[in-house]
Motif scaffolding. Structure first.
Motif, PDB file in Angstrom:
ATOM      1  N   VAL A   5      -4.420  -9.072  -9.723  1.00  0.00           N
ATOM      2  CA  VAL A   5      -5.003  -9.225  -8.389  1.00  0.00           C
ATOM      3  C   VAL A   5      -4.295  -8.267  -7.436  1.00  0.00           C
ATOM      4  O   VAL A   5      -3.065  -8.136  -7.452  1.00  0.00           O
ATOM      5  CB  VAL A   5      -4.858 -10.676  -7.894  1.00  0.00           C
ATOM      6  CG1 VAL A   5      -5.351 -10.809  -6.452  1.00  0.00           C
ATOM      7  CG2 VAL A   5      -5.628 -11.613  -8.817  1.00  0.00           C
ATOM      8  N   VAL A   6      -5.083  -7.585  -6.604  1.00  0.00           N
ATOM      9  CA  VAL A   6      -4.542  -6.565  -5.707  1.00  0.00           C
ATOM     10  C   VAL A   6      -4.623  -7.054  -4.263  1.00  0.00           C
ATOM     11  O   VAL A   6      -5.627  -7.625  -3.831  1.00  0.00           O
ATOM     12  CB  VAL A   6      -5.339  -5.245  -5.835  1.00  0.00           C
ATOM     13  CG1 VAL A   6      -4.737  -4.168  -4.947  1.00  0.00           C
ATOM     14  CG2 VAL A   6      -5.355  -4.788  -7.283  1.00  0.00           C
ATOM     15  N   LYS A   7      -3.549  -6.807  -3.519  1.00  0.00           N
ATOM     16  CA  LYS A   7      -3.526  -7.094  -2.088  1.00  0.00           C
ATOM     17  C   LYS A   7      -3.235  -5.802  -1.337  1.00  0.00           C
ATOM     18  O   LYS A   7      -2.269  -5.111  -1.655  1.00  0.00           O
ATOM     19  CB  LYS A   7      -2.475  -8.150  -1.750  1.00  0.00           C
ATOM     20  CG  LYS A   7      -2.773  -9.522  -2.351  1.00  0.00           C
ATOM     21  CD  LYS A   7      -1.713 -10.540  -1.960  1.00  0.00           C
ATOM     22  CE  LYS A   7      -2.019 -11.905  -2.554  1.00  0.00           C
ATOM     23  NZ  LYS A   7      -0.988 -12.911  -2.186  1.00  0.00           N
ATOM     24  N   VAL A   8      -4.102  -5.476  -0.375  1.00  0.00           N
ATOM     25  CA  VAL A   8      -3.958  -4.234   0.393  1.00  0.00           C
ATOM     26  C   VAL A   8      -3.833  -4.592   1.872  1.00  0.00           C
ATOM     27  O   VAL A   8      -4.564  -5.449   2.383  1.00  0.00           O
ATOM     28  CB  VAL A   8      -5.172  -3.306   0.182  1.00  0.00           C
ATOM     29  CG1 VAL A   8      -4.963  -1.985   0.915  1.00  0.00           C
ATOM     30  CG2 VAL A   8      -5.397  -3.062  -1.301  1.00  0.00           C
ATOM     31  N   ALA A   9      -2.907  -3.939   2.558  1.00  0.00           N
ATOM     32  CA  ALA A   9      -2.697  -4.204   3.983  1.00  0.00           C
ATOM     33  C   ALA A   9      -2.423  -2.908   4.730  1.00  0.00           C
ATOM     34  O   ALA A   9      -1.952  -1.920   4.147  1.00  0.00           O
ATOM     35  CB  ALA A   9      -1.542  -5.176   4.178  1.00  0.00           C
ATOM     36  N   TYR A  10      -2.744  -2.905   6.006  1.00  0.00           N
ATOM     37  CA  TYR A  10      -2.403  -1.777   6.884  1.00  0.00           C
ATOM     38  C   TYR A  10      -1.449  -2.288   7.950  1.00  0.00           C
ATOM     39  O   TYR A  10      -1.810  -3.140   8.767  1.00  0.00           O
ATOM     40  CB  TYR A  10      -3.639  -1.175   7.546  1.00  0.00           C
ATOM     41  CG  TYR A  10      -3.290  -0.027   8.491  1.00  0.00           C
ATOM     42  CD1 TYR A  10      -3.091   1.257   7.987  1.00  0.00           C
ATOM     43  CD2 TYR A  10      -3.126  -0.239   9.846  1.00  0.00           C
ATOM     44  CE1 TYR A  10      -2.740   2.297   8.822  1.00  0.00           C
ATOM     45  CE2 TYR A  10      -2.773   0.802  10.694  1.00  0.00           C
ATOM     46  CZ  TYR A  10      -2.581   2.065  10.186  1.00  0.00           C
ATOM     47  OH  TYR A  10      -2.225   3.092  11.021  1.00  0.00           O
ATOM     48  N   ASP A  11      -0.222  -1.801   7.914  1.00  0.00           N
ATOM     49  CA  ASP A  11       0.805  -2.193   8.884  1.00  0.00           C
ATOM     50  C   ASP A  11       0.933  -3.719   8.932  1.00  0.00           C
ATOM     51  O   ASP A  11       1.086  -4.318  10.005  1.00  0.00           O
ATOM     52  CB  ASP A  11       0.462  -1.644  10.271  1.00  0.00           C
ATOM     53  CG  ASP A  11       1.703  -1.589  11.177  1.00  0.00           C
ATOM     54  OD1 ASP A  11       2.826  -1.663  10.651  1.00  0.00           O
ATOM     55  OD2 ASP A  11       1.528  -1.487  12.418  1.00  0.00           O
ATOM     56  N   GLY A  12       0.841  -4.342   7.754  1.00  0.00           N
ATOM     57  CA  GLY A  12       1.012  -5.791   7.656  1.00  0.00           C
ATOM     58  C   GLY A  12      -0.251  -6.605   7.807  1.00  0.00           C
ATOM     59  O   GLY A  12      -0.246  -7.815   7.548  1.00  0.00           O
ATOM     60  N   THR A  13      -1.356  -5.979   8.214  1.00  0.00           N
ATOM     61  CA  THR A  13      -2.624  -6.698   8.380  1.00  0.00           C
ATOM     62  C   THR A  13      -3.474  -6.524   7.127  1.00  0.00           C
ATOM     63  O   THR A  13      -3.762  -5.394   6.723  1.00  0.00           O
ATOM     64  CB  THR A  13      -3.399  -6.183   9.603  1.00  0.00           C
ATOM     65  OG1 THR A  13      -2.603  -6.368  10.778  1.00  0.00           O
ATOM     66  CG2 THR A  13      -4.707  -6.936   9.769  1.00  0.00           C
ATOM     67  N   ALA A  14      -3.866  -7.635   6.510  1.00  0.00           N
ATOM     68  CA  ALA A  14      -4.622  -7.583   5.256  1.00  0.00           C
ATOM     69  C   ALA A  14      -5.989  -6.940   5.454  1.00  0.00           C
ATOM     70  O   ALA A  14      -6.679  -7.190   6.444  1.00  0.00           O
ATOM     71  CB  ALA A  14      -4.789  -8.991   4.704  1.00  0.00           C
ATOM     72  N   LEU A  15      -6.360  -6.078   4.498  1.00  0.00           N
ATOM     73  CA  LEU A  15      -7.686  -5.464   4.501  1.00  0.00           C
ATOM     74  C   LEU A  15      -8.626  -6.294   3.622  1.00  0.00           C
ATOM     75  O   LEU A  15      -8.179  -7.108   2.806  1.00  0.00           O
ATOM     76  CB  LEU A  15      -7.609  -4.025   3.983  1.00  0.00           C
ATOM     77  CG  LEU A  15      -6.663  -3.076   4.728  1.00  0.00           C
ATOM     78  CD1 LEU A  15      -6.847  -1.651   4.225  1.00  0.00           C
ATOM     79  CD2 LEU A  15      -6.881  -3.143   6.226  1.00  0.00           C
ATOM     80  N   THR A  16      -9.916  -6.072   3.791  1.00  0.00           N
ATOM     81  CA  THR A  16     -10.926  -6.867   3.088  1.00  0.00           C
ATOM     82  C   THR A  16     -11.504  -6.085   1.907  1.00  0.00           C
ATOM     83  O   THR A  16     -12.014  -4.984   2.084  1.00  0.00           O
ATOM     84  CB  THR A  16     -12.064  -7.263   4.045  1.00  0.00           C
ATOM     85  OG1 THR A  16     -11.514  -7.961   5.167  1.00  0.00           O
ATOM     86  CG2 THR A  16     -13.066  -8.157   3.343  1.00  0.00           C
TER      87      THR A  16
END
Length: 270
Positions: free
Chosen positions: A126-137
């Protein structure tokens, strides 16, 4: 109506469609040229040359330059004004909305699991992606692709930007060979022991570790390539040796080792 005498503007008059006529008096004593510049639906010039017949100039072609009114920001278009340096006319256009690249230092990609043991089934962490700590969808801001994720070695997750996110970035994870099981171990003449194990279809080679210490203190190691047996020599007669084997997979010159199988022991009598 702008009125010029010998190149100098001397008067400006507003004209309306309701006017039937308008009288304007201009002193043209010692004047060489009278220029009338009409600005309305169209721009035209009328020039009276006092040493020649009156002539009408055609409108000059527009020459636009750009002025930035609003800079584009992430997900929001900017605004540019195009201004004509000849007549002052202008119009505006929108720029492309601002975007972010998946290789941006503020983009983080984490995997729920980074180590797997080969099972013959696809490994898809499972992958989790975030920008500057904010999760992307997922499927809105990014898509996920897996490669080399079935066989033992190094699997890869590629995160591809969607929408206002562009480019892609990759993260690797390990798929270790499964444990190697020793099938037999026998003492041979001249203080030797022959170890055999079951073949591992995912292995590029095997490593045999042996020692007289139950806790494997200061062990000896022997790499045997793809063979499924190894002969251990120069052992000490009367001693008991503990032996275990593990498989490895080579990826770009690096060995990825599986876990050791069950330890076997043998006493050297010959």
């Amino acid at each position: 109506l702008n009125i010029y005498v010998d190149g100098n503007q001397i008067k400006q008059e507003k004209l309306y469609s309701s006017m039937y006529s308008k009288k304007i008096t201009i002193d043209t004593s010692n004047v060489t040229q009278l220029k009338l510049r009409f600005e309305g639906y169209k721009i035209r010039y009328v020039i009276y040359d006092f040493v020649a017949t009156p002539k009408v100039e055609s409108p000059k072609a527009h020459s636009f330059h750009e002025e930035t009114l609003t800079e584009a920001t992430f997900g929001v278009a900017g605004v540019i004004r195009h201004v004509c340096s000849v007549c002052g006319a202008y119009y505006t256009t929108n720029t492309e909305p601002g975007t972010r690249n998946m290789t941006d230092s503020k983009i983080s990609v984490t995997l729920e699991q980074t180590d797997y043991i080969y099972s013959g089934k696809p490994c898809e962490p499972v992958v989790k992606v975030a920008y500057d700590g904010t999760a992307l969808t997922k499927d809105t801001d990014y898509a996920v692709q897996y490669s080399n994720h079935v066989t033992a070695g190094t699997g890869q997750v590629t995160v591809v930007g969607l929408g206002y996110y562009k480019g892609q970035t990759s993260v690797k994870f390990n798929i270790f060979p499964k444990k190697t099981t020793i099938s037999s171990i026998k003492n041979k003449k001249r203080r030797k022991a022959v170890v055999k194990w079951k073949k591992n279809s995912q292995a590029d080679g095997y490593e045999v570790v042996y020692t007289t210490s139950y806790y494997f203190y200061a062990p000896s190691t022997k790499a045997v390539g793809k063979k499924t047996s190894a002969t251990l020599s120069r052992l000490t007669k009367g001693c008991t040796y503990y032996v275990k084997v593990r498989a490895y997979k080579e990826v770009d010159g690096t060995r990825i080792y599986g876990d050791y199988g069950k330890t076997k022991k043998i006493k050297i009598k010959k």
